[in-house]
Scaffold this active site. Structure first.
Site: not given
Ligand code: AP5
Length: 192
Positions: A89, A134, A146
């Site tokens: 990241r 969450r 974010r």
């Molecule tokens: P992390 O857990 O990595 O979350 P994120 O990147 O913020 O992303 P999400 O998991 O929330 O979303 P995603 O892209 O995986 O989408 P998803 O498939 O879940 O990080 C969380 C926190 O941890 C960070 O803010 C930071 O603080 C820390 N962190 C993590 N890694 C770090 C690092 N390397 N360095 C530093 N800090 C770190 O889908 C989201 C939603 O949308 C779901 O409800 C899903 O059902 C829906 N959805 C999915 N696809 C579709 C579609 N095509 N159409 C409609 N809805 C959809």
């Protein structure tokens, strides 16, 4: 080994697509967000430190995350490849990952970036926040922070892999299955 980074802003579908990709390609899923949430659930010192950053939508310090990834590699020595989700990241994390992989005589094959508009992301995450538990999904200001952090810090990762000719954008809006097929097409072209 075949190592892939699934890249994209919070809520772009990285976790959703990772589950399907792991099933199709037999890669080991490495989600730093999931690993950090496990540490929080187990109330480890690392988890307690990480929570204060995550609750505000800020990034956890590089040294903490890189150490955690290194330990995860040690646990999966026989892996045929990794799917990195939410890591790297920052530019420092990208450099650390390149060097950890170089020690294993391997490298990143491709970085596939899911592109989704901010308004769609906010809608998806607020919706997930109704049931996910969450703390970073329930407050719109935290979700927008974010996204802002992604734009400020994570863009350097895209620049890093664009320079290496490994970066490819994928349209991340539409049905989960259509996006999955687009990702698989990109992966298959890199594998062949
Ligand atoms: P992390 O857990 O990595 O979350 P994120 O990147 O913020 O992303 P999400 O998991 O929330 O979303 P995603 O892209 O995986 O989408 P998803 O498939 O879940 O990080 C969380 C926190 O941890 C960070 O803010 C930071 O603080 C820390 N962190 C993590 N890694 C770090 C690092 N390397 N360095 C530093 N800090 C770190 O889908 C989201 C939603 O949308 C779901 O409800 C899903 O059902 C829906 N959805 C999915 N696809 C579709 C579609 N095509 N159409 C409609 N809805 C959809």
């Amino acid at each position: 080994m075949f190592n892939l980074i699934l890249f994209g802003p919070p809520g772009s579908g990285k976790g959703t697509q990772s589950d399907k990709l792991v099933a199709r390609y037999g890669l080991i899923h490495l989600s730093t967000g999931n690993l950090l949430r496990e540490e929080i659930a187990n109330q480890t010192p690392l988890g307690i430190e990480a929570k204060s950053f995550m609750d505000k939508g800020r990034l956890v310090p590089d040294a903490v995350v890189i150490g955690m990834v290194d330990a995860y590699f040690d646990k999966h020595k026989g892996a045929r490849g990794f799917l990195f989700d939410g890591f790297p990241r920052t530019a420092a994390q990208a450099e650390a990952l390149d060097s950890l992989l170089a020690h294993k005589n391997t490298s990143i094959a491709a970085v596939l970036a899911l592109e989704v508009t901010e308004e769609e992301l906010v809608k998806r995450l607020l919706n997930r926040g109704k049931t996910s538990g969450r703390s970073d999904d329930t407050n719109e200001a935290v979700i927008r922070n974010r996204f802002a952090v992604y734009m400020q810090e994570t863009t350097a990762v895209a620049t890093h892999y664009k320079a290496a000719g490994k970066f490819e954008a994928i349209h991340g809006e539409g049905t989960v299955d259509d996006i999955f097929e687009a990702i698989c097409k990109a992966i298959d072209s890199k594998m062949s």
